[in-house]
Design a protein around this motif. Sequence first.
Motif, PDB file in Angstrom:
ATOM      1  N   LEU A  86     -14.168 -16.224  62.817  1.00  0.00           N
ATOM      2  CA  LEU A  86     -13.881 -15.114  63.726  1.00  0.00           C
ATOM      3  C   LEU A  86     -13.766 -15.618  65.170  1.00  0.00           C
ATOM      4  N   LEU A  87     -14.722 -16.481  65.575  1.00  0.00           N
ATOM      5  CA  LEU A  87     -14.679 -17.007  66.938  1.00  0.00           C
ATOM      6  C   LEU A  87     -13.423 -17.851  67.147  1.00  0.00           C
ATOM      7  N   GLY A  88     -13.096 -18.678  66.127  1.00  0.00           N
ATOM      8  CA  GLY A  88     -11.921 -19.544  66.249  1.00  0.00           C
ATOM      9  C   GLY A  88     -10.637 -18.747  66.356  1.00  0.00           C
ATOM     10  N   ALA A  89     -10.602 -17.580  65.688  1.00  0.00           N
ATOM     11  CA  ALA A  89      -9.378 -16.776  65.708  1.00  0.00           C
ATOM     12  C   ALA A  89      -9.111 -16.232  67.110  1.00  0.00           C
ATOM     13  N   ILE A  90     -10.160 -16.084  67.901  1.00  0.00           N
ATOM     14  CA  ILE A  90      -9.981 -15.466  69.214  1.00  0.00           C
ATOM     15  C   ILE A  90      -9.184 -16.350  70.171  1.00  0.00           C
ATOM     16  N   ASN A  91      -9.308 -17.689  70.041  1.00  0.00           N
ATOM     17  CA  ASN A  91      -8.470 -18.502  70.936  1.00  0.00           C
ATOM     18  C   ASN A  91      -7.356 -19.232  70.188  1.00  0.00           C
ATOM     19  N   GLY A  92      -7.101 -18.848  68.947  1.00  0.00           N
ATOM     20  CA  GLY A  92      -5.999 -19.460  68.218  1.00  0.00           C
ATOM     21  C   GLY A  92      -6.368 -20.777  67.554  1.00  0.00           C
ATOM     22  N   HIS A  93      -7.631 -21.197  67.687  1.00  0.00           N
ATOM     23  CA  HIS A  93      -8.082 -22.416  67.004  1.00  0.00           C
ATOM     24  C   HIS A  93      -7.832 -22.265  65.507  1.00  0.00           C
ATOM     25  N   VAL A  94      -8.110 -21.055  65.008  1.00  0.00           N
ATOM     26  CA  VAL A  94      -7.706 -20.664  63.659  1.00  0.00           C
ATOM     27  C   VAL A  94      -6.451 -19.804  63.848  1.00  0.00           C
ATOM     28  N   PRO A  95      -5.325 -20.118  63.308  1.00  0.00           N
ATOM     29  CA  PRO A  95      -5.033 -21.184  62.346  1.00  0.00           C
ATOM     30  C   PRO A  95      -4.368 -22.415  62.960  1.00  0.00           C
ATOM     31  N   HIS A  96      -4.110 -22.443  64.286  1.00  0.00           N
ATOM     32  CA  HIS A  96      -3.306 -23.549  64.812  1.00  0.00           C
ATOM     33  C   HIS A  96      -3.945 -24.906  64.566  1.00  0.00           C
ATOM     34  N   PHE A  97      -5.251 -24.995  64.628  1.00  0.00           N
ATOM     35  CA  PHE A  97      -5.913 -26.292  64.475  1.00  0.00           C
ATOM     36  C   PHE A  97      -6.482 -26.476  63.070  1.00  0.00           C
ATOM     37  N   THR A  98      -7.051 -25.409  62.517  1.00  0.00           N
ATOM     38  CA  THR A  98      -7.758 -25.548  61.237  1.00  0.00           C
ATOM     39  C   THR A  98      -6.857 -25.289  60.038  1.00  0.00           C
ATOM     40  N   GLY A  99      -5.712 -24.680  60.266  1.00  0.00           N
ATOM     41  CA  GLY A  99      -4.911 -24.230  59.124  1.00  0.00           C
ATOM     42  C   GLY A  99      -5.451 -22.900  58.642  1.00  0.00           C
ATOM     43  N   GLY A 100      -4.896 -22.384  57.562  1.00  0.00           N
ATOM     44  CA  GLY A 100      -5.330 -21.089  57.063  1.00  0.00           C
ATOM     45  C   GLY A 100      -4.226 -20.064  57.244  1.00  0.00           C
ATOM     46  N   ILE A 101      -4.382 -18.975  56.524  1.00  0.00           N
ATOM     47  CA  ILE A 101      -3.356 -17.937  56.568  1.00  0.00           C
ATOM     48  C   ILE A 101      -3.950 -16.707  57.222  1.00  0.00           C
ATOM     49  N   VAL A 102      -3.323 -16.287  58.314  1.00  0.00           N
ATOM     50  CA  VAL A 102      -3.823 -15.146  59.070  1.00  0.00           C
ATOM     51  C   VAL A 102      -2.824 -14.006  58.941  1.00  0.00           C
ATOM     52  N   THR A 103      -3.292 -12.846  58.510  1.00  0.00           N
ATOM     53  CA  THR A 103      -2.444 -11.664  58.578  1.00  0.00           C
ATOM     54  C   THR A 103      -3.045 -10.739  59.621  1.00  0.00           C
ATOM     55  N   GLY A 104      -2.213  -9.872  60.173  1.00  0.00           N
ATOM     56  CA  GLY A 104      -2.685  -9.040  61.278  1.00  0.00           C
ATOM     57  C   GLY A 104      -2.418  -9.755  62.584  1.00  0.00           C
ATOM     58  N   ARG A 105      -2.999  -9.233  63.652  1.00  0.00           N
ATOM     59  CA  ARG A 105      -2.651  -9.762  64.964  1.00  0.00           C
ATOM     60  C   ARG A 105      -3.892  -9.893  65.830  1.00  0.00           C
ATOM     61  N   VAL A 106      -4.011 -11.035  66.519  1.00  0.00           N
ATOM     62  CA  VAL A 106      -5.080 -11.220  67.494  1.00  0.00           C
ATOM     63  C   VAL A 106      -4.418 -11.380  68.853  1.00  0.00           C
ATOM     64  N   ARG A 107      -4.794 -10.529  69.792  1.00  0.00           N
ATOM     65  CA  ARG A 107      -4.228 -10.644  71.135  1.00  0.00           C
ATOM     66  C   ARG A 107      -5.331 -10.776  72.163  1.00  0.00           C
ATOM     67  N   VAL A 108      -5.157 -11.709  73.079  1.00  0.00           N
ATOM     68  CA  VAL A 108      -6.090 -11.885  74.183  1.00  0.00           C
ATOM     69  C   VAL A 108      -5.332 -11.584  75.453  1.00  0.00           C
ATOM     70  N   ASN A 109      -5.768 -10.582  76.167  1.00  0.00           N
ATOM     71  CA  ASN A 109      -5.092 -10.223  77.403  1.00  0.00           C
ATOM     72  C   ASN A 109      -3.595 -10.012  77.164  1.00  0.00           C
ATOM     73  N   GLY A 110      -3.271  -9.484  75.988  1.00  0.00           N
ATOM     74  CA  GLY A 110      -1.875  -9.201  75.683  1.00  0.00           C
ATOM     75  C   GLY A 110      -1.109 -10.346  75.039  1.00  0.00           C
ATOM     76  N   LEU A 111      -1.673 -11.569  75.052  1.00  0.00           N
ATOM     77  CA  LEU A 111      -0.959 -12.695  74.448  1.00  0.00           C
ATOM     78  C   LEU A 111      -1.341 -12.826  72.976  1.00  0.00           C
ATOM     79  N   ASP A 112      -0.322 -12.944  72.127  1.00  0.00           N
ATOM     80  CA  ASP A 112      -0.550 -13.041  70.692  1.00  0.00           C
ATOM     81  C   ASP A 112      -0.921 -14.482  70.341  1.00  0.00           C
ATOM     82  N   THR A 113      -2.058 -14.683  69.669  1.00  0.00           N
ATOM     83  CA  THR A 113      -2.471 -16.050  69.344  1.00  0.00           C
ATOM     84  C   THR A 113      -1.580 -16.673  68.269  1.00  0.00           C
ATOM     85  N   ALA A 114      -0.796 -15.876  67.578  1.00  0.00           N
ATOM     86  CA  ALA A 114       0.105 -16.448  66.578  1.00  0.00           C
ATOM     87  C   ALA A 114       1.171 -17.299  67.251  1.00  0.00           C
ATOM     88  N   THR A 115       1.584 -16.906  68.440  1.00  0.00           N
ATOM     89  CA  THR A 115       2.640 -17.646  69.124  1.00  0.00           C
ATOM     90  C   THR A 115       2.093 -18.503  70.262  1.00  0.00           C
TER      91      THR A 115
END
Lengths: 387, 581
Positions: free
Chosen positions: B47-76
């Motif tokens: 959960l913590l890793g998903a907040i800054n995009g560490h999950v999945p950009h660094f760890t791998g894994g499949i994320v569905t849904g959207r995490v946004r920090v200050n409007g920025l999507d961690t998927a991109t």
Amino acid sequence: MTSVVKRFFMPRSLHPGAWWGWAIGCAVVASRTVNPILLGLLIAICCVTVQVRRTSAPWAMAFRMYLYLACFIIVLRVGFRVLFSAAGPTVVLRLPVVTIPGLPSVRLLGPVSAEALVGAGGSALQLAAMVVAVGAANALANPKRLLAAVPGALYEWGAVVVIAISVFPQLAESLVRVGRARQLRAETGKGAHLIRNVAMPVLSDALDRSLILAGAMDSRGYGRSAPVSPATRRATSALLILGSLAVCVGAYGLLDTGVTPVWAGASMVAVGVVVAVAGLKLSGARAHRTRYRPDPMAAPEWVVLGSGILACVGMVVVSIAQPLVAYPPTQPLGVPPVSVGALLAVLVLLVPAALAPSPQRWPSGSVTVTADHAPDRQPLTLRGAPR
Amino acid sequence: MIDVDHVSIRYTADPRARLVLRDVDIHIPDGELVLVAGRTGSGKSTLLGAINGHVPHFTGGIVTGRVRVNGLDTATHPPRDLADMVGVVSQDPLAGFVTDTVEEELAYGMEQLAIGPQAMRTRVEETLDILGLADLRSRPLRTLSGGQQQRVAIGSVLATGARVLVLDEPTSALDPVSAEEVLAALLRLVHDIGLTVIVAEHRLERVAGYADRMLLLDGTGRVIDGPTREVMAISPLVPPVVDLGRRAGFDQVPLSVREARRMADGLRQAVDGVDPQRWPRIPPAEGKSSVRLALSEGVDTPVAARRRHSRGRRRDGSRPAGVQVEGLSVSYGPVHAVKDVSVSFPAGAITVVMGRNGSGKSTLLWALTGVQKLDSGAFFVDGVGLGDVPADQVRDLVRLVPQSAADLLYLPTVDQECQAADAESGCEPGLCRRIVDALAPTIDPATHPRDLSEGQKLCLVLAIQLTARPHAILLDEPTRGLDYPAKATLAQILAEMAGDGRAVAVVTHDVEFAAEVADQIIVMAAGEVIHTGSAAEVLGTSALFAPQVAKVLHPMRWLTPYQVDQALHEIDLDPGAGDRS
């Protein structure tokens, strides 16, 4: 006026490039002479400068190692000369001749002459002086600051080296820790088992650490870069490689006395430098980052660098104009001749010891590193500089 | 500030694989202090890793849904692009440091973000002041204490201008004082600067009182989200103060010692004049003692009866059973880690050694294994002198579970580790497996030891060390990384081993754990023993080492919620006792 002087001498650590330039000057001077008096003076100057201008940092403490290495080189070189024919007119020691059965042409030991010893000593001293000069540069300039001062284009390489330097003590630490832990458990295996028992935990520890570090660097913005076209990238690499090649070839020409004309070597070096600088400039555009408190290149740096360049030029002139001073003959035996010019060329290297600002030292003379939750690690102790 | 919209995360491509997070929907506004709690492996770090995009950009894994920090999507936006918005601080700050000195480390992030030299200089100075690091500015990072290192790690992400701090167990490796220091720094950032802070922590007692909000991961991937008090009321994981509130029937859930103390007037009257020592501090282990059973199988006599000569070494009958340390000194070069210490770890009791980092606690334990060379002094185990014998002879009688327990593991499966342990100890085959099964029945013998959870690793190493049937067992910081249920299990295991006649010694910073298990407490400082006494005496009176229950019921010396609970039950049955609140 006094304010200018005060500002000049304000304690700070100099740009590492200045010390390396000075040390390269020392090494070039050493490469242009085998006169034991001049070389001895050069080594003494390096030692004095290190003593008065180094910090108490661990890398500065490693200077002693270079001195040991220099002594080892001298002993080895002279030893080999004694082992393989040191004959000459003035025999100082008669050793029995040893022949190897089956190889009648190989004769070991035998009479030892003073001429042979002086000759071997001179060339050994030359190499030793170069080693001491490199050691001095290492002791005087923080190797990490040097890497930090590399141009933006080489930043990634610099980062790799910096991390390798910091990871190494950690690896050594976990090796010690696992080695101790292993003794807690009775071992039945030996040999291959032993390696596996220690290597497995240490390597998996190292791997974990690198992943954590990589993750931390990533989340702190490492690797943000401006986009560049593949063509630019290829051009950059080509320029950098060609430039470094030209510098290497030119340097070989310069050092290879007698065969290649000096102008040819020098111009090759110059061309190489220009090409490499162009490559660096081109690739620097891609890197998008700033430096915190970069070391300035101010007056004291130029004084240190200038003394190196001056000595370098002076010694090259001496070696051409007064070959008997630079390369004194070993026969007949006698005190090697010394000229005012040669002495000045070497003594100018002493200028930084007096004129470079003294470095900032850590507030306390001795810092004991008791790593947290220590005792299963051996505390590392960094001793302060002798006062 | 942080919007997590219907996020599910799994680490394998198989759509039927277990979801680490299941349809998590959280919205954290600016300026909140959020506590993330859950058992080991429940997905806190994910959960913590998903907040800054560490999950999945660094760890791998499949994320569905959207995490946004200050409007920025961690998927991109990978973590490096969010570096000026989200700062991450891990459990071991040293592992994440890139440079050597405090100042350079604070500047590192800003260098990557290409912040101008002038602004960078100013921000470094400000950060040094905010976190009280100005005196340490040019110190090498490795020479700092754990609390100082953690503050540098917080400062280094703060300096980049991050408005969100994500901390994964920031205090779990720290002693109580250093933990306070780090928490005080965090609170200051939340209250004065208005940062949003998300912190995962096993030791809820350290953070619960300050958190505005709590996210509880229930182990199935779902997150229970709400104000700390409401979530705490239904949480299976609670700090001692909440446990006390429940057992004593407080109207409201107390989150801090202060709150509990104000609610506890009735409770204090009810237990006034009752001797706390009459009640056990932890519940007894359920069912038959399986570890004891496993150890005694194939051996005709229990430990207590087996005290005798070891490899022909003479036993001194005048010395009591257990570990006797006499005038022991240890130094590393110029550092005197342990100075002329004389203590005893009695057989059949649990001794807890406490003190700040670097006070010589661990060195004392290592000295008793024979691995650490002694400068002077001696120690005796059940009367057998061991101060001057090689480690392999000491090993017959004393075993240590070191702080990084995994250092002892090197084989590819749990089963092979167990067989190796049997062979090393020269005992009957299968013993180690029986102990593992008794300590941690859920461990699959085919697992790679590195894949076990912290608690399972600890149990495996403990089992390996117990296989030799030692007379004394020593543990160095065993509770690090353990959640409350794992700690409760460990407490029962230790009690059982002591009940078997062994001398048990534990080095720990965890005062709540010490309150549960300690029969005797030794406090060390600067290599010397400064205090020895019973748990009630040392913990009940100390301002620093007192567990939460002791603070709530001060000056009475109650140590654990269970102890109070047992007493209340008895008082309830006795009509003469005072009213319960």
